[in-house]
Enzyme design. Structure first.
Site, short mmCIF file in Angstrom:
data_model
loop_
_atom_site.label_atom_id
_atom_site.label_comp_id
_atom_site.label_asym_id
_atom_site.label_seq_id
_atom_site.Cartn_x
_atom_site.Cartn_y
_atom_site.Cartn_z
N HIS A 10 0.82 -1.20 0.00
CA HIS A 10 0.00 0.00 0.00
C HIS A 10 0.86 1.26 0.00
CE1 HIS A 10 -3.19 2.59 2.20
NE2 HIS A 10 -3.56 2.48 0.94
N GLU A 37 0.49 -0.47 -4.76
CA GLU A 37 -0.63 0.46 -4.97
C GLU A 37 -0.10 1.86 -4.68
OE1 GLU A 37 -4.04 3.01 -3.39
OE2 GLU A 37 -2.12 2.52 -2.50
N ASP A 39 -1.21 6.39 -5.32
CA ASP A 39 -2.28 7.34 -5.62
C ASP A 39 -1.79 8.40 -6.59
OD1 ASP A 39 -4.07 6.32 -3.38
OD2 ASP A 39 -2.28 6.90 -2.26
N HIS A 52 -1.04 11.22 -1.91
CA HIS A 52 -2.36 10.83 -1.40
C HIS A 52 -3.24 12.02 -1.05
CE1 HIS A 52 -5.32 9.52 1.63
NE2 HIS A 52 -5.32 8.38 0.96
N GLU A 112 -4.17 3.93 -8.30
CA GLU A 112 -5.40 4.57 -7.81
C GLU A 112 -5.49 5.99 -8.34
OE1 GLU A 112 -6.33 4.71 -3.56
OE2 GLU A 112 -7.94 6.14 -4.02
O1 G3P Z 1 -6.58 1.58 -3.12
C1 G3P Z 1 -6.79 1.18 -1.83
C2 G3P Z 1 -6.58 2.28 -0.82
O2 G3P Z 1 -5.40 2.95 -1.09
C3 G3P Z 1 -7.73 3.25 -0.80
O3 G3P Z 1 -7.67 4.19 0.21
O4 G3P Z 1 -7.15 6.39 1.13
O5 G3P Z 1 -5.43 4.61 1.21
O6 G3P Z 1 -6.01 5.70 -0.94
P1 G3P Z 1 -6.50 5.26 0.40
MG MG Z 2 -4.78 4.59 -2.33
#
Ligand code: G3P
Ligand code: MG
Length: 255
Positions: A10, A37, A39, A52, A112
């Protein structure tokens, strides 16, 4: 069948490195993770960057918001010191730089799309168009995902061949109708409010189930036992990377 890795780091390196930086990717790799993953948001000049929060202050030193600064300005900012002084040189990386690093290192990507408010369509369009371009010569195609249905629609319009997942908090009652309309391949759900029955219902309709953010081996085992296909984790030190989608359920390995 889920064609992607089961375990995904993450925000690059979970809680072991400053999130959404090249250092985080390096950290994930050091723990054996070959799936990530992160953002993506648009900077002022329309260049996508990996970050993020819309607002500076938590992970990026400074004030204002991401759309107030160009990608070059953000690259020169400090996105590492909040985590530790040894990361002081880390800037906000461009999407291009992160994809280049991942491709070079053989890291699979869940991208994302995280639009700043008001930029949903533009962000979805740009991220999908660039992703298509970056993978035109081949490579393991990423999975795009977003909480924003407008971004997902725009991504589909720009590059319909790229697989997309729909990120939700609680699974909506009408998830199936919406998933069909959006043309997504998977539902990306908060595991804290997901039930075994919901997982079974989504799987029964032929969609993948991806969970965020799973941080213990016990919970990972339970979710995989429910039929969850994959998940992202902050605890890349506690949950071993699992590549093979054919691995037996409930065998999440301890490290
Ligand atoms: O993509 C999964 C997760 O990253 C979604 O929430 O806020 O951590 O981007 P967040
Ligand atoms: Mg995310």
């Amino acid at each position: 069948m889920w064609p992607y890795p089961r375990t995904v780091a993450h925000r690059g390196g979970g809680t072991l490195a400053p999130e959404n930086t090249i250092a985080a990717l390096r950290c994930g790799l050091a723990y054996g993770y070959r799936a990530v993953e992160f953002d993506v948001m648009l900077a002022k000049d329309g260049v996508p960057v990996v970050v993020h929060d819309v607002d500076l202050g938590r992970t990026v030193a400074g004030s204002g918001a991401i759309p107030d600064y160009t990608a070059a300005q953000l690259a020169a900012m400090d996105a590492g010191s909040w985590f530790g002084p040894q990361f002081a040189g880390e800037g906000v990386p461009t999407f291009e730089a992160v994809v280049a690093y991942c491709k070079q290192q053989g890291i699979w990507m869940n991208i994302e799309i995280k639009p700043a408010p008001g930029f949903e369509v533009e962000t979805g369009e740009v991220v999908a168009r660039l992703t298509r371009q970056y993978f035109a010569a081949g490579g393991s195609l990423p999975l795009l995902s977003s909480f924003s249905t407008a971004a997902l629609e725009a991504a589909r319009a720009a590059a319909p061949e790229l697989a997309r997942g729909w990120l939700v908090d609680e699974l909506p009652d009408d998830w199936l109708a919406q998933a069909r309309t959006l043309g997504v391949v998977a539902m990306h759900c908060d595991h804290n409010i997901l039930t075994r029955q919901q997982v079974q219902a989504v799987k029964a309709e032929g969609y993948g189930v991806f969970c965020y953010t799973v941080n213990t081996v016990e919970r990972a085992d339970e979710l995989l036992g429910w039929g969850v296909d994959g998940f992202c984790t902050d605890r890349i030190d506690a949950i071993e990377y699992m590549e093979d989608a054919t691995e037996i359920r409930g065998q999440t390995r301890r490290v």
